[in-house]
Design an enzyme around this catalytic site. Sequence first.
Site, PDB file in Angstrom:
ATOM      1  N   CYS A 159       0.844  -1.197   0.000  1.00 41.55           N
ATOM      2  CA  CYS A 159       0.000   0.000   0.000  1.00 41.55           C
ATOM      3  C   CYS A 159       0.880   1.249   0.000  1.00 41.55           C
ATOM      4  O   CYS A 159       1.722   1.425   0.884  1.00 41.55           O
ATOM      5  CB  CYS A 159      -0.923  -0.001   1.217  1.00 41.55           C
ATOM      6  N   ASN A 182       1.284  -9.136 -11.078  1.00 42.56           N
ATOM      7  CA  ASN A 182       0.167  -8.207 -11.172  1.00 42.56           C
ATOM      8  C   ASN A 182       0.630  -6.900 -11.818  1.00 42.56           C
ATOM      9  O   ASN A 182       1.698  -6.402 -11.511  1.00 42.56           O
ATOM     10  CB  ASN A 182      -0.398  -7.936  -9.767  1.00 42.56           C
ATOM     11  N   GLY A 183      -0.211  -6.374 -12.727  1.00 44.94           N
ATOM     12  CA  GLY A 183       0.085  -5.071 -13.319  1.00 44.94           C
ATOM     13  C   GLY A 183      -0.300  -4.970 -14.781  1.00 44.94           C
ATOM     14  O   GLY A 183       0.215  -5.704 -15.619  1.00 44.94           O
TER      15      GLY A 183
END
Length: 633
Positions: free
Chosen positions: A401, A480-481
Amino acid sequence: MEAAVDQRAESAESPAVPQTEKGEAALKAEYITTREKFHEFLAAGLKDQKGDGEESAEASTDGANGTAEEPTGEPESKKRKVDDEAQAEDNQRDKKKMKGQNKSRPHMKPHSYDDRRLCPSLVQERDRKCFYGDKCKFIHDVADYMSTKPADLGDRCYLYDTFGKCLFGITCRFAGAHMGPDFKNLVKEEVCKTFGQKETVRNSLDKELQRRLRKRQVTFSRSETYLKSIGAAKAKGGANVKRSGSENRNATTEAVAEVEKQCVSEQNDAAADLKTEDSQSPLVKTIGPLTDADIIKLRPCEKKQVDFRDKLYLAPLTTCGNLPFRRVCKRFGADITCGEMAMCTNLLQGQASEWALLKRHHTEDLFGVQLEGCFPDTMTRCAELLNQNIDVDFVDINSGCPIDLVYKKGGGCGLMTRTNKFEQIVRGMNSVLDVPLTKWGVSLITLHGRSREQRYTKIADWDYIDTCSRLASPLPLFGNGDILSYEDALKARETGVSGIMVARGALIKPWLFTEIKERRRWDISSGERMDILRDFTNFGLEHWGSDTQGVEKTRTFLLEWLSFTCRYIPVGLLERVPQKINERPPYYLGRDYLETLMASQHVGDWIRISEMLLGPVPKNFSFLPKHKANAYK
């Protein structure tokens, strides 16, 4: 509507077609238009729907998303020119504004739209009177409440049709479908019997547990054993002596060993108790096949095994990754779902709003929760608390985060620079959990190929993800991306990753999971997309309620989601396929009015879509999306 269609045709025939700019998706020339013609087309369709002479609904929301321009009152030629330095400062300020969140946006709580609320004792039709009596702050006169209640939003109640009973009774905004004489709530007995014993949502916060958490009466025996071992190891080495990484690892390993000893001790005690009970109880003859569980009893501290490989993982998404949205993604083929990021300190305090993020629908067959924290004591205790009280298949530690609120405390991606603390958190949680733990050499690693400073301004680095996946092998690593099509997914699988995690791509087009599994492009129609939104609103009414508070909460989350779906460009309109996630859609006119309306990035148009599904908004309604879209800049 005919006028709008004619305008669409004239725009297609117009020879003056804007050229595709850098960073824009390539569309077929006949669909591209200008900003002015785009909004004129939508306004013309709105007039046809409402009738000439009525004021447009979007006039009241023009300034909501900051797109409205105020006239200066002087001709363009007479406006004062600014020097280059001032212009550069303005550009830098505008660039900074485009990042992150709309922190100063108006925030209206859903219950603020319903100032006259009926007492729950009357809503639930209890036999006994209100516990608070005259001190109750809610209304007790049903006739008085009904005289001022807003009109129903429709003649069918999804909850009544699906479950045979609406728990919100006469406060339901669709109460006409199930309200009998004397304002009594009607019930379909046969339908209720079907769903009466079925638990559709799990992991709700028990009131007794909440009371104990608030009074700090919950014990964390296994966590305390681990934390005392860490403290003893620190004391042994000296409080002010800086220790090496290997010494820290040895101390942490010793702490884990202490917890395992306690686990074995608890197992032996449980086995002794079971043996005593067996000797006292008579033998019972059973009929059925003999399974491994009948012969080999699993130890309580043995981990549940989950096969993560070759699965599609819906990423934990703050705000938009709520339970109704996850249900939509499950229908389209998501294999793994995860709840929104939950703060461990809030969970330990028994905050109901934080525990609501842990709820699991029965259709989520492989479900996990994500915890955020920055200290071993709170994270370990929280893991033990969840291990004893909720039903999950795995627990995920948030170490990515980027927001300041989390990062400056040392949580989120801040954990990556605090390796000793991070290791203590991972090993501590792993020692008290009976389910797999993701991150750092445990059961699964998920890697987003971006840095905190980069955010979404550049494309994800899949070469870096590939390198990490090979170093982590044989441990499963999910990448991821920037995955928005099945071509992107196939290219990602050419790397060494064990699976794919989808985040923004699922928000823009939740049918992406179907496209990846079937390896095809889905040129989905506007009607089909509207059906998806309708399913979401029905799931929202089921999850948050069908009274005014629940309807407006569903509307708010729907609008947050629409701030992402508007970025989707239909396949049939693209000059070059597939669409890339970092390419912004130009102004275009769709193949029908609804498709054009769904392409609008104006808040007022999103509100119009919500009104098609949930009726008109309250008079004091205001909305601005939480997230800003800076991926195109």
